[in-house]
Design an enzyme around this catalytic site. Structure first.
Site, PDB file in Angstrom:
ATOM      1  N   ASP A   1      23.813  17.393  46.527  1.00 52.49           N
ATOM      2  CA  ASP A   1      23.865  18.790  46.103  1.00 52.49           C
ATOM      3  C   ASP A   1      24.526  18.907  44.721  1.00 52.49           C
ATOM      4  O   ASP A   1      25.539  18.245  44.457  1.00 52.49           O
ATOM      5  CB  ASP A   1      24.673  19.579  47.147  1.00 52.49           C
ATOM      6  CG  ASP A   1      24.611  21.076  46.946  1.00 52.49           C
ATOM      7  OD1 ASP A   1      23.492  21.624  46.923  1.00 52.49           O
ATOM      8  OD2 ASP A   1      25.683  21.703  46.796  1.00 52.49           O
TER       9      ASP A   1
ATOM     10  N   GLU B   1      19.969  16.560  43.281  1.00 49.06           N
ATOM     11  CA  GLU B   1      19.521  17.903  42.883  1.00 49.06           C
ATOM     12  C   GLU B   1      20.076  18.149  41.482  1.00 49.06           C
ATOM     13  O   GLU B   1      21.225  18.540  41.324  1.00 49.06           O
ATOM     14  CB  GLU B   1      20.057  18.960  43.857  1.00 49.06           C
ATOM     15  CG  GLU B   1      19.526  20.342  43.529  1.00 49.06           C
ATOM     16  CD  GLU B   1      20.500  21.492  43.803  1.00 49.06           C
ATOM     17  OE1 GLU B   1      20.056  22.621  43.935  1.00 49.06           O
ATOM     18  OE2 GLU B   1      21.730  21.248  43.861  1.00 49.06           O
TER      19      GLU B   1
HETATM   20  C1  NOJ Z   1      22.276  23.932  45.869  1.00 54.09           C
HETATM   21  C2  NOJ Z   1      21.844  24.274  47.256  1.00 54.09           C
HETATM   22  O1  NOJ Z   1      20.493  23.933  47.418  1.00 54.09           O
HETATM   23  C3  NOJ Z   1      22.090  25.753  47.433  1.00 54.09           C
HETATM   24  O2  NOJ Z   1      21.522  26.250  48.610  1.00 54.09           O
HETATM   25  C4  NOJ Z   1      23.580  25.974  47.381  1.00 54.09           C
HETATM   26  O3  NOJ Z   1      23.833  27.367  47.434  1.00 54.09           O
HETATM   27  C5  NOJ Z   1      24.183  25.429  46.098  1.00 54.09           C
HETATM   28  N1  NOJ Z   1      23.687  24.132  45.760  1.00 54.09           N
HETATM   29  C6  NOJ Z   1      25.684  25.312  46.231  1.00 54.09           C
HETATM   30  O4  NOJ Z   1      26.003  24.317  47.172  1.00 54.09           O
END
Ligand code: NOJ
Length: 526
Positions: free
Chosen positions: A205, A265
């Protein structure tokens, strides 16, 4: 290694499961791990190689589970560690691997270490696990710098003794201090904890966040940019990923689940920003979000694809058209374009991620009442930003009945309502309804996934056929929707009708011709 010497993930189709919305096995209206296990045959029928589970850890749900209060357990509403082990074991029985979400940028304000930090004095080792600072202005009443929270408002919250703590997201998600070696050591343990339980990989993440400028200097722009800044794309991150890669590579690759992967990500402003993440000894994979951010425009899409392929290839930078954070493809592009996009997604060389419900052509649910909305962005922007609940509505499995089959009813019980309300017409998109309809999204996905080669990346003649076929389909859909827009501008087009059509959809009568051509080229059943 697979037969062609690529790791399994190089050509994998991965299905993203948002567990609270996938399937509920104990009729409390919240999806759970038992629900995922129960629906594995469906995922096996689709033909996916792995599932990515978004966070299922204990959490007060300030951000749908991305606020983790214990990295080594399962939220009791979603099951137990035993349920997790059963899921991994059952998935293996279907040759499906499990990828879990690692949330290293921040935890929950309910995490025991954050509670300890709050109870400890300013300057203490407990506070040093997070990013606490004195404020600016009279009596420190202003935040330490001008960084914005991604969810609206400032990235700082003040605590009782006057210090402020950093949170790039909700105030319930304090950022870890990655310059503290204890944080690093703790996450290495967490990574091993899940790999030891048999997971095939991690989705990281906010992989472009994590390290912060030690000076915490003001950032010139207070927008929500993903440019390199004091809080994104710090060069220090790459050394961390080299150590994580070494951990992944230390697991045996000759037994199931094979080479362990991690997919970052990483939201980026340019290919130059993305490039360092693709170093050979860095994370095995980093999402490319080109098809998420692209408008439905054949030339633009082709340019984005060519540029991504030139940079990395889809194995290192998997393709994706949607996820739990963005408006669903059908609503972004229109139904016809979303069908062509699905074929394009699976035709591109490398690995593809699909988000639950994409295979049903679910639209974004736009009319969730304010009182039912859960996304912190809605609250933190005073309702100005609608937020992401619309793509997280619990899945419809049957055409009717309580919660359209989302919750399993136990011995005649009436399940609790789903945690987000489902629209009245949800049954039309259900697995049962679409299975019976040869022209449904589900049947298109089933056919397309069956056509995908399981071995070689790119090159394979079927894959090439899909790829060739998707290009004219994209162009035709694009030109048809341009024509529709022109007609609408001339006032000749009827008003957009119903949930199944969105503003930029191509005319219904144009699609069959495009699809027939596509199916013929792909040798999909007509
Ligand atoms: C990316 C995640 O996919 C999202 O859902 C989340 O709100 C943010 N990161 C913070 O963790």
């Amino acid at each position: 290694m697979s037969a062609d010497d690529n790791p399994w993930w190089a050509n994998a189709v991965v299905y993203e499961v948002y567990p609270r919305s996938f399937a509920d096995s104990d009729d409390d209206g919240i999806g759970d791990l038992g629900g995922v296990t129960r629906r594995l045959p469906y995922l096996a029928e689709l033909g996916v190689h792995a599932i990515w589970l978004t966070p299922f850890y204990p959490s007060p749900l300030a951000d749908g589970g991305y606020d983790v209060s214990d990295y080594r357990d399962v939220d009791p509403r979603l099951g137990t560690l035993d349920d997790f082990d059963s899921l991994v074991g059952a998935a293996k029985g279907h040759d499906i691997r499990v990828i879990v979400d690692l949330v290293p940028n921040h935890c929950s304000a309910e995490h025991p270490l954050f509670k300890k930090a709050l109870a400890a004095a300013p300057g203490s080792p407990e506070r040093d696990m997070f990013i606490f600072r004195e404020g600016r202005g009279t009596r420190g009443g202003l935040p330490p710098n001008n960084w914005p929270s991604n969810f609206g408002g400032p990235a700082w919250t003040r605590v009782a003794d006057g210090q402020w703590y950093l949170h790039l997201y909700d105030s319930g998600q304090p950022d870890w201090n990655w310059r503290n070696p204890q944080v690093r050591a703790m996450f290495e343990d967490v990574i091993r904890f899940w790999l030891d339980r048999g997971v095939a990989g991690l989705r990281i993440d906010v992989a472009h966040g994590i390290y912060k400028d030690p000076e915490l200097a003001d950032t010139p722009a207070t927008d929500r940019s993903v440019r390199p800044s004091g809080y994104y794309h710090r060069p220090e991150i790459h050394e961390l990923y080299r150590t994580w890669r070494a951990i992944l590579d230390s697991y045996p690759s000759d037994v199931f689940p094979g080479e362990r992967t991690a997919v970052g990500e990483v939201w980026y402003d340019s290919y130059a920003t993305l490039q360092p993440y693709l170093a050979p000894d860095g994370l095995p994979q980093v999402f490319n979000f080109e098809l998420v951010t692209a408008k439905w425009d054949a030339a633009g899409i082709r340019k984005a694809i060519d540029a991504t392929l030139a940079l990395a290839g889809g194995s290192r930078a998997p393709w994706v058209i949607g996820n739990h954070d963005v408006v669903r493809p059908v609503t972004r592009w229109g139904r016809a374009a979303a069908r062509a996009a699905a074929l394009l997604l699976f035709a591109l060389p490398g690995s593809a991620y699909l988000y639950q419900g994409e295979e049903l052509g679910l639209p974004e649910v736009l009319d969730i009442p304010a009182a039912a909305r859960q996304d912190p962005t809605f609250r933190r922007t005073g309702g100005k930003v609608r937020g992401r609940d619309g793509c997280r509505v619990p899945l419809p499995w049957s055409s009717g009945g309580d919660s359209f089959g989302f919750s399993r009813t136990i011995s005649g019980s009436s399940p609790a309502p789903p945690w987000l309300p489902q629209p009245a017409d949800w049954g039309a998109y259900s697995v049962a309804t679409e299975r019976a309809d040869p022209d449904s999204f589900l049947r298109l996905y089933l056919s397309a996934l069956r056509l995908r080669p399981s071995g070689k990346v790119g090159g394979h003649r079927r894959c090439r056929r899909l790829w060739q076929a998707a290009k004219p389909a994209a162009e035709a859909a694009n030109s048809a929707s341009r024509q529709a827009r022109r007609r609408a501008a001339r006032g000749k087009a009827g008003a957009a009708s119903g949930r199944r059509r969105s503003g930029n959809d191509m005319p219904a009568q144009a699609w069959p011709a495009v699809e027939t051509r596509l199916r013929l080229q792909c040798r999909l059943p007509l």
